[in-house]
Design an enzyme around this catalytic site. Structure first.
Site, PDB file in Angstrom:
ATOM      1  N   GLU A 102      51.805  41.907  44.365  1.00  0.00           N
ATOM      2  CA  GLU A 102      50.915  41.626  45.501  1.00  0.00           C
ATOM      3  C   GLU A 102      49.585  41.037  45.013  1.00  0.00           C
ATOM      4  O   GLU A 102      48.519  41.564  45.325  1.00  0.00           O
ATOM      5  CB  GLU A 102      50.637  42.925  46.272  1.00  0.00           C
ATOM      6  CG  GLU A 102      51.870  43.660  46.762  1.00  0.00           C
ATOM      7  CD  GLU A 102      51.560  45.069  47.280  1.00  0.00           C
ATOM      8  OE1 GLU A 102      50.432  45.574  47.046  1.00  0.00           O
ATOM      9  OE2 GLU A 102      52.444  45.663  47.913  1.00  0.00           O
TER      10      GLU A 102
ATOM     11  N   GLY B 190      46.261  38.891  44.820  1.00  0.00           N
ATOM     12  CA  GLY B 190      45.380  38.213  45.766  1.00  0.00           C
ATOM     13  C   GLY B 190      44.362  37.382  45.010  1.00  0.00           C
ATOM     14  O   GLY B 190      44.444  36.158  44.922  1.00  0.00           O
ATOM     15  N   ARG B 191      43.430  38.116  44.386  1.00  0.00           N
ATOM     16  CA  ARG B 191      42.312  37.477  43.705  1.00  0.00           C
ATOM     17  C   ARG B 191      42.748  36.448  42.647  1.00  0.00           C
ATOM     18  O   ARG B 191      42.184  35.356  42.550  1.00  0.00           O
ATOM     19  CB  ARG B 191      41.480  38.571  43.021  1.00  0.00           C
ATOM     20  CG  ARG B 191      40.124  38.137  42.537  1.00  0.00           C
ATOM     21  CD  ARG B 191      39.467  39.286  41.756  1.00  0.00           C
ATOM     22  NE  ARG B 191      39.439  40.528  42.472  1.00  0.00           N
ATOM     23  CZ  ARG B 191      38.438  40.922  43.274  1.00  0.00           C
ATOM     24  NH1 ARG B 191      37.388  40.159  43.429  1.00  0.00           N
ATOM     25  NH2 ARG B 191      38.490  42.085  43.901  1.00  0.00           N
TER      26      ARG B 191
ATOM     27  N   CYS C  60      17.930  39.309  57.278  1.00  0.00           N
ATOM     28  CA  CYS C  60      16.827  40.255  57.182  1.00  0.00           C
ATOM     29  C   CYS C  60      17.263  41.549  56.502  1.00  0.00           C
ATOM     30  O   CYS C  60      17.347  42.608  57.140  1.00  0.00           O
ATOM     31  CB  CYS C  60      16.268  40.520  58.570  1.00  0.00           C
ATOM     32  SG  CYS C  60      15.834  38.979  59.369  1.00  0.00           S
TER      33      CYS C  60
HETATM   34  C1  PLP Z   1      43.852  44.428  47.962  1.00  0.00           C
HETATM   35  C2  PLP Z   1      45.259  44.718  47.683  1.00  0.00           C
HETATM   36  C3  PLP Z   1      46.013  43.854  46.870  1.00  0.00           C
HETATM   37  C4  PLP Z   1      45.433  42.647  46.183  1.00  0.00           C
HETATM   38  O1  PLP Z   1      44.541  42.954  45.179  1.00  0.00           O
HETATM   39  P1  PLP Z   1      43.977  41.809  44.205  1.00  0.00           P
HETATM   40  O2  PLP Z   1      43.049  42.515  43.321  1.00  0.00           O
HETATM   41  O3  PLP Z   1      43.311  40.794  45.058  1.00  0.00           O
HETATM   42  O4  PLP Z   1      45.151  41.234  43.483  1.00  0.00           O
HETATM   43  C5  PLP Z   1      47.343  44.149  46.693  1.00  0.00           C
HETATM   44  N1  PLP Z   1      47.924  45.226  47.285  1.00  0.00           N
HETATM   45  C6  PLP Z   1      47.223  46.058  48.060  1.00  0.00           C
HETATM   46  C7  PLP Z   1      47.910  47.213  48.685  1.00  0.00           C
HETATM   47  C8  PLP Z   1      45.880  45.836  48.284  1.00  0.00           C
HETATM   48  O5  PLP Z   1      45.182  46.690  49.059  1.00  0.00           O
END
Ligand code: PLP
Length: 417
Positions: free
Chosen positions: A273, A275-276, A343
């Site tokens: 999974e 993301g980053r 602000c």
């Molecule tokens: C946020 C999250 C990810 C992604 O994390 P990254 O650090 O962006 O790779 C994957 N799985 C779950 C359950 C998350 O909450």
């Protein structure tokens, strides 16, 4: 690796000048590189070529449907944490059977929606949630595919706000109690156990926490086998970090090697999974300098992007590299704070940062803003949210319009009384 670079002293995204985008779309504006997204996805995906796997992009990192569509076409699935994210992923064309659903607070409405779509699996975060999902699946005359999200109690050695796999965190079910939970799930008529899941945190820059978590899951999977549960999916979550400043996170191929070393000959499909690591360095936030203000103590560059656009510096003290869109080596450098119009004293993008001497009206690029940038943005101070642009080669398109003042009040009403 990314496709933002200088050509004759001017910053480009692929073959498009950022100044051109700024003049046509305005600022603040998020700009994503198609080539970078593609490269990052392919490198990560390719690192697991040797085994059956599904890469479920974590939608919360960047949920623009234009971006999700690009990743979906490359074969990405989605890791979602809400009904809204499921809606986006489906709108972007990601097939339901490549979607996994994590998150501690799934509502009945969201659960029903996901059951109706026929997602790959629910990552269960509590006993009560397991019970509710069983009930809803029964009510809808279906069976819910589930994994239990295990909290393996490992320290990911990252910022405390983004560590999720420690005993004190709200996520997952304690690894020592997971076996009992699986036993309970076995008794339930309307759930089908298909996997084991964990996600220990974000922006991890070393491999041992990932390997430690995996080892704990392997012990659990063996115990499950002993009680007659054989899983189809092992979901190892996301979390691989990226270089924002001088971090040296492992390359996806090193990450894959370390994990696959522990998983020789296993019969299940791996799910990740990320993301980053896919989106982070594929995006920047483009901003314009409004004013330059000198106080007895500091010099402030006041820019048109603020903490409502990019909250990571205010929230985590996160570092983002900031570069002038036009470089002029003859100007020299100075130390400045780069702040927004909001602000709040915490409204800064950088503090005590060495930067080329700049003038008002010039543009700055806040780098590595493609993940947890726009998705964490808000309308605080009634600031319309920024536009989002996707660049591919010498073309660009606006994939999300800048909000208007009208948009700010669109859902509001003055009461009749
Ligand atoms: C946020 C999250 C990810 C992604 O994390 P990254 O650090 O962006 O790779 C994957 N799985 C779950 C359950 C998350 O909450």
């Amino acid at each position: 690796m990314h496709h933002f670079f200088y050509k004759d002293g001017e910053l480009f995204c692929e073959d498009v000048s950022l100044k051109k985008i700024a003049s046509e779309v305005g600022t603040p504006c998020y700009i994503y590189s198609h080539a970078t997204l593609t490269h990052h996805f392919r490198v990560f995906d390719g690192s697991f070529d040797a085994v059956p796997h599904i890469i479920c992009f974590a939608v919360k990192a960047n949920s623009n449907i234009g971006v999700l569509h690009v990743l979906g076409k490359l074969g990405a699935g989605a890791d979602i944490v809400s009904g809204g994210e499921l809606y986006r992923a489906r709108k972007a064309g990601i097939p339901a059977d490549r979607i996994v659903y994590s998150g501690v607070g799934k509502t009945i409405e969201e659960i029903d929606y996901a059951l109706g779509e026929g997602i790959l699996m629910f990552n269960i975060e509590s006993s009560q949630e397991l019970k509710v999902i069983n009930e809803r699946a029964g009510a809808l005359g279906t069976k819910a595919p589930i994994a239990i999200r295990v909290n393996p109690d490992v320290d990911p050695r990252t910022h405390p706000y983004i560590s999720t796999g420690m005993k004190k965190n709200k996520f997952g079910i304690d690894v020592d109690l997971a076996l009992e939970e699986y036993r309970r799930a076995m008794e339930l008529e309307h759930v089908e156990i298909v996997g084991v899941d964990c996600h220990i945190g974000s922006q991890l820059t070393e491999l041992p926490p990932f390997v430690d978590a995996l080892r704990r899951l392997k012990v659990l999977i063996e115990r499950l086998h002993d009680i007659g549960i054989s899983i189809r999916y092992l979901d190892l979550g996301g979390g691989l970090g990226i270089p924002y400043s001088d971090e040296k996170p492992p390359h996806p191929s090193e990450y894959a090697e370390a994990l696959l070393h522990e998983l020789k000959g296993v019969p299940y499909t791996l799910i990740f999974e990320p993301g980053r690591v896919i989106a982070g360095n594929a995006g920047i936030l483009l901003t314009r300098i409004l004013y330059i203000k000198e106080t007895p103590l500091k010099k402030f560059l006041i820019v048109d992007a603020a903490m409502n656009d990019l909250i990571r510096p205010s929230l985590y003290g996160a570092y983002h590299h900031i570069q002038p869109v036009e470089i002029d080596g003859s100007r020299g450098e100075e130390i400045v704070d780069i702040v927004g119009p909001i602000c709040e004293t915490s409204d800064f993008l950088a503090r005590d940062r060495k930067l080329q001497k700049c003038n008002s009206g010039e543009y700055l690029a806040v780098m590595s803003a493609g993940a947890y940038g726009f998705t964490m943005s808000s309308n605080y101070n009634s600031r319309p949210r920024a536009a989002e642009v996707l660049v591919k080669g010498d073309k660009y398109e606006v994939v999300r319009q800048r909000e208007s003042w009208e948009d700010l009040v669109r859902l509001e009403r003055i009461p009749t009384f």
